[in-house]
Scaffold this motif. Structure first.
Motif, PDB file in Angstrom:
ATOM      1  N   ILE A 269       0.849  -1.202   0.000  1.00 31.07           N
ATOM      2  CA  ILE A 269       0.000   0.000   0.000  1.00 31.07           C
ATOM      3  C   ILE A 269       0.882   1.249   0.000  1.00 31.07           C
ATOM      4  O   ILE A 269       0.649   2.183  -0.768  1.00 31.07           O
ATOM      5  N   ILE A 270       1.922   1.261   0.832  1.00 29.80           N
ATOM      6  CA  ILE A 270       2.856   2.395   0.856  1.00 29.80           C
ATOM      7  C   ILE A 270       3.571   2.503  -0.487  1.00 29.80           C
ATOM      8  O   ILE A 270       3.744   3.597  -1.033  1.00 29.80           O
ATOM      9  N   PHE A 271       3.995   1.370  -1.048  1.00 30.97           N
ATOM     10  CA  PHE A 271       4.670   1.356  -2.345  1.00 30.97           C
ATOM     11  C   PHE A 271       3.794   1.990  -3.425  1.00 30.97           C
ATOM     12  O   PHE A 271       4.265   2.817  -4.208  1.00 30.97           O
ATOM     13  N   LEU A 272       2.534   1.617  -3.458  1.00 30.13           N
ATOM     14  CA  LEU A 272       1.629   2.161  -4.480  1.00 30.13           C
ATOM     15  C   LEU A 272       1.351   3.644  -4.266  1.00 30.13           C
ATOM     16  O   LEU A 272       1.384   4.436  -5.202  1.00 30.13           O
ATOM     17  N   PHE A 273       1.081   4.017  -3.016  1.00 25.57           N
ATOM     18  CA  PHE A 273       0.711   5.398  -2.711  1.00 25.57           C
ATOM     19  C   PHE A 273       1.903   6.351  -2.782  1.00 25.57           C
ATOM     20  O   PHE A 273       1.769   7.486  -3.238  1.00 25.57           O
ATOM     21  N   GLU A 274       3.066   5.901  -2.328  1.00 27.82           N
ATOM     22  CA  GLU A 274       4.230   6.774  -2.250  1.00 27.82           C
ATOM     23  C   GLU A 274       5.223   6.582  -3.393  1.00 27.82           C
ATOM     24  O   GLU A 274       6.112   7.416  -3.558  1.00 27.82           O
ATOM     25  N   GLY A 275       5.100   5.522  -4.143  1.00 29.50           N
ATOM     26  CA  GLY A 275       6.046   5.278  -5.227  1.00 29.50           C
ATOM     27  C   GLY A 275       5.415   5.347  -6.604  1.00 29.50           C
ATOM     28  O   GLY A 275       5.794   6.156  -7.440  1.00 29.50           O
ATOM     29  N   VAL A 276       4.424   4.511  -6.820  1.00 31.94           N
ATOM     30  CA  VAL A 276       3.820   4.410  -8.152  1.00 31.94           C
ATOM     31  C   VAL A 276       3.017   5.661  -8.503  1.00 31.94           C
ATOM     32  O   VAL A 276       3.216   6.247  -9.577  1.00 31.94           O
ATOM     33  N   MET A 277       2.133   6.080  -7.606  1.00 32.76           N
ATOM     34  CA  MET A 277       1.298   7.255  -7.917  1.00 32.76           C
ATOM     35  C   MET A 277       2.126   8.517  -8.155  1.00 32.76           C
ATOM     36  O   MET A 277       1.904   9.212  -9.148  1.00 32.76           O
ATOM     37  N   PRO A 278       3.096   8.851  -7.288  1.00 26.04           N
ATOM     38  CA  PRO A 278       3.908  10.038  -7.579  1.00 26.04           C
ATOM     39  C   PRO A 278       4.701   9.912  -8.888  1.00 26.04           C
ATOM     40  O   PRO A 278       4.846  10.885  -9.624  1.00 26.04           O
ATOM     41  N   ALA A 279       5.198   8.713  -9.170  1.00 27.76           N
ATOM     42  CA  ALA A 279       5.959   8.519 -10.406  1.00 27.76           C
ATOM     43  C   ALA A 279       5.085   8.760 -11.632  1.00 27.76           C
ATOM     44  O   ALA A 279       5.534   9.324 -12.627  1.00 27.76           O
TER      45      ALA A 279
ATOM     46  N   LYS B 197      10.765   9.769  -2.691  1.00 26.35           N
ATOM     47  CA  LYS B 197       9.697   8.806  -2.436  1.00 26.35           C
ATOM     48  C   LYS B 197       9.948   7.508  -3.210  1.00 26.35           C
ATOM     49  O   LYS B 197       9.788   6.411  -2.668  1.00 26.35           O
ATOM     50  N   ILE B 198      10.341   7.637  -4.463  1.00 25.48           N
ATOM     51  CA  ILE B 198      10.609   6.445  -5.269  1.00 25.48           C
ATOM     52  C   ILE B 198      11.785   5.661  -4.694  1.00 25.48           C
ATOM     53  O   ILE B 198      11.727   4.434  -4.555  1.00 25.48           O
TER      54      ILE B 198
END
Length: 126
Positions: free
Chosen positions: A14-24, A53-54
């Motif tokens: 969930i953190i990976f998606l919210f903080e990594g994928v979405m910002p990217a 974040k990424i």
């Protein structure tokens, strides 16, 4: 042990998606740039934040990263969520936007707790 791993990976993803994928994917959108500007931050701050974040989510999901580096990533995300909440509170007042980052702070804390449970079990098993 299996339950701990499942909870750890669900919260970490969930953190990976919210903080990594979405910002990217969305950091260069006009809405994202306006959101940063609206909170009073310069555009370059948003760009730097996305890079960190990424890097942070990669540190959390790659198992071979040393423990002390993971600790820094968890701390960085903790600061990010706390200061995001403060920023929204100061600019927009009390509302859902001010509390939304704190929801992810709780998810991050659960990931952190279960990361340490798994690590403790690994040390016992050795």
């Amino acid at each position: 042990m299996k339950k701990a791993k499942i909870i750890f990976w669900i919260t970490t993803i969930i953190i990976f998606l919210f903080e990594g994928v979405m910002p990217a994917l969305f950091s260069q959108s006009q809405e994202a740039k306006e959101g940063i500007r609206h909170l009073g931050y310069p555009e370059y701050f948003g760009n730097a934040l996305v890079v960190f974040k990424i890097l942070g989510v990669l540190i959390l999901v790659i198992p071979s990263i040393p423990k002390n580096v993971k600790e820094w990533a968890y701390a960085g995300f903790g600061f990010d969520f706390i200061f995001a909440s403060i920023s929204y509170f100061v600019i927009k007042g009390v509302g859902f936007e001010a509390f939304f980052p704190l929801i992810f702070l709780v998810i991050l804390a659960i990931s952190y707790i279960y990361y340490h449970k798994i690590e403790r079990y690994k040390n016992i098993a050795l």
